[in-house]
Design a protein around this motif. Structure first.
Motif, PDB file in Angstrom:
ATOM      1  N   SER A 144       0.823  -1.199   0.000  1.00 40.03           N
ATOM      2  CA  SER A 144       0.000   0.000   0.000  1.00 40.03           C
ATOM      3  C   SER A 144       0.865   1.259   0.000  1.00 40.03           C
ATOM      4  N   ILE A 145       1.941   1.248   0.783  1.00 41.10           N
ATOM      5  CA  ILE A 145       2.814   2.427   0.875  1.00 41.10           C
ATOM      6  C   ILE A 145       3.504   2.692  -0.462  1.00 41.10           C
ATOM      7  N   ALA A 146       4.081   1.650  -1.056  1.00 40.20           N
ATOM      8  CA  ALA A 146       4.805   1.823  -2.321  1.00 40.20           C
ATOM      9  C   ALA A 146       3.871   2.302  -3.432  1.00 40.20           C
ATOM     10  N   ARG A 147       2.683   1.710  -3.499  1.00 42.95           N
ATOM     11  CA  ARG A 147       1.715   2.135  -4.517  1.00 42.95           C
ATOM     12  C   ARG A 147       1.279   3.582  -4.264  1.00 42.95           C
ATOM     13  N   GLY A 148       1.083   3.921  -3.007  1.00 47.30           N
ATOM     14  CA  GLY A 148       0.678   5.277  -2.656  1.00 47.30           C
ATOM     15  C   GLY A 148       1.739   6.296  -3.026  1.00 47.30           C
ATOM     16  N   ILE A 149       3.007   5.969  -2.781  1.00 42.75           N
ATOM     17  CA  ILE A 149       4.092   6.893  -3.145  1.00 42.75           C
ATOM     18  C   ILE A 149       4.126   7.102  -4.661  1.00 42.75           C
ATOM     19  N   ALA A 150       3.956   6.012  -5.418  1.00 40.87           N
ATOM     20  CA  ALA A 150       3.949   6.123  -6.886  1.00 40.87           C
ATOM     21  C   ALA A 150       2.816   7.023  -7.362  1.00 40.87           C
ATOM     22  N   LEU A 151       1.651   6.913  -6.734  1.00 42.34           N
ATOM     23  CA  LEU A 151       0.509   7.736  -7.121  1.00 42.34           C
ATOM     24  C   LEU A 151       0.697   9.192  -6.701  1.00 42.34           C
ATOM     25  N   VAL A 152       1.287   9.410  -5.519  1.00 38.83           N
ATOM     26  CA  VAL A 152       1.529  10.775  -5.045  1.00 38.83           C
ATOM     27  C   VAL A 152       2.540  11.482  -5.951  1.00 38.83           C
ATOM     28  N   LEU A 153       3.615  10.772  -6.317  1.00 42.29           N
ATOM     29  CA  LEU A 153       4.655  11.378  -7.149  1.00 42.29           C
ATOM     30  C   LEU A 153       4.134  11.793  -8.522  1.00 42.29           C
ATOM     31  N   THR A 154       3.204  11.003  -9.049  1.00 44.11           N
ATOM     32  CA  THR A 154       2.718  11.255 -10.416  1.00 44.11           C
ATOM     33  C   THR A 154       1.317  11.839 -10.450  1.00 44.11           C
ATOM     34  N   GLU A 155       0.686  11.969  -9.273  1.00 46.97           N
ATOM     35  CA  GLU A 155      -0.702  12.413  -9.179  1.00 46.97           C
ATOM     36  C   GLU A 155      -1.637  11.512  -9.996  1.00 46.97           C
ATOM     37  N   GLY A 156      -1.236  10.253 -10.104  1.00 47.47           N
ATOM     38  CA  GLY A 156      -2.078   9.266 -10.792  1.00 47.47           C
ATOM     39  C   GLY A 156      -1.883   9.201 -12.286  1.00 47.47           C
ATOM     40  N   PHE A 157      -1.019  10.062 -12.856  1.00 48.22           N
ATOM     41  CA  PHE A 157      -0.817  10.083 -14.306  1.00 48.22           C
ATOM     42  C   PHE A 157       0.467   9.334 -14.675  1.00 48.22           C
ATOM     43  N   SER A 158       0.480   8.785 -15.893  1.00 45.51           N
ATOM     44  CA  SER A 158       1.686   8.136 -16.395  1.00 45.51           C
ATOM     45  C   SER A 158       2.736   9.180 -16.751  1.00 45.51           C
TER      46      SER A 158
END
Length: 330
Positions: A144-158
């Motif tokens: 959950s943490i790793a996925r959350g960091i990836a989403l925060v860094l990109t704001e959900g965009f590729s």
């Protein structure tokens, strides 16, 4: 030999029973037969199934899963597992893409992505072995943490518009064969040989079979397990880098649900959730088997939602059969 002595000799089981027992005991052989059966049946249903382009697409698509399953199979043999591999894959993919966009050199960006995966793996290892947290809870949390960091860094965009030279890793061919597939096969061979023949990886099976006995024999169980979790994290990160290169974008939602496919493939290939068993070759064949099932259902126009149900059913069936075989042996 007297009649009495002959009567006391153990009776050999019938040939058919011995053959069936060999199929059960040698999981790789069973999977090869099942894979061959799928190919034969589907080639009669849909001629396109046997085409080079279809096999190429299947091989390229399953490469990241096959790389991750190497670490998962070794972890399962040691008595652990990691649910965060999909999230680590996504995090590494997005971080490497962002570093490349910032102007960092490709080798350095890739190295940073792999180091990041190793760090998450070490955290998992410390949580499980150092703090004694159940692997399910520990890796579910880091997932959950790793996925959350990836989403925060990109704001959900590729993260796209990556340097064109980065595409070579995931899209290049050598003699008509994708580099990503050749690299995956090379990794499988190297790790399979290492697990079978090197002292360090042989310890893994001792730990998985009997942790207390392994400790009494002088094996540093904590250190070995942390290294294995770190290795699994690095391999998941590597899969993320290769995926980013193939798609030419870092995707924060990449690898969503891949942990289920990896676990299913490893268990189908002979690994046990109780530890002490499994091979890299068997896990790889499990990935091939699952990939062919998905490809078969796609060609038969089966809904993607039903594919998820089938993979879940295959996982449950594989675990149930593994438990049944173990109880019979006992």
């Amino acid at each position: 030999m007297t009649m009495t002595a002959q009567a006391n000799l153990p009776m050999k089981p019938p040939l058919l029973r011995r053959v069936l027992q060999a199929f059960v005991d040698i999981r790789e052989l069973t999977l090869i037969v099942l894979i061959a059966a799928i190919i034969i049946v589907m080639s009669n249903i849909n001629p396109y199934f046997l085409s080079f382009s279809n096999f190429r697409a299947v091989a390229v698509g399953m490469a990241p899963t096959a790389i991750i399953v190497i670490g998962m199979a070794i972890l399962l043999a040691s008595g652990g597992f990691d649910l965060s591999v999909g999230s680590v894959m996504a995090l590494s993919s997005t971080v490497v893409a962002m570093l490349l966009l910032s102007g960092m050199a490709i080798p350095l960006a890739v190295a940073c992505g792999l180091i990041l995966g190793g760090i998450v793996g070490v955290v998992n290892g410390v949580l499980v072995t150092g703090l004694g947290i159940n692997p399910l809870i520990a890796t579910l949390g880091t997932m959950s943490i790793a996925r959350g960091i990836a989403l925060v860094l990109t704001e959900g965009f590729s993260v796209s518009s990556l340097p064109a030279s980065f595409a070579w890793i995931g899209k290049a061919d050598i003699g008509g064969f994708p580099v990503i597939v050749l690299f995956t096969i090379l990794l499988v061979i190297l790790f399979d040989l290492a697990v079978r023949h090197t002292p360090f990886f042989r310890q893994v099976y001792f730990i998985g079979a009997n942790e207390k006995a392994a400790m009494l024999s002088g094996i540093h169980v904590t250190r070995v397990r942390i290294i294995l979790y770190a290795l699994t994290g690095v391999l998941a990160a590597l899969a993320g880098v290769l995926l980013a290169s193939r798609l030419m974008s870092g995707t924060p939602t990449a690898g969503n649900g891949i942990e289920l496919q990896v676990l299913a493939a490893a268990v189908i290939g002979g690994a046990s959730l109780r530890g002490g068993e499994g091979t890299i070759l068997g896990a790889f064949l499990g990935v091939v088997f699952v990939a062919l099932i998905n490809n078969t259902m796609t060609m038969l126009a089966v809904s993607i939602y039903w594919q998820m149900i089938v993979i879940g059913g295959v996982l449950v069936t594989a675990v149930a059969l593994d438990m049944l075989i173990r109880s019979k042996r006992g």
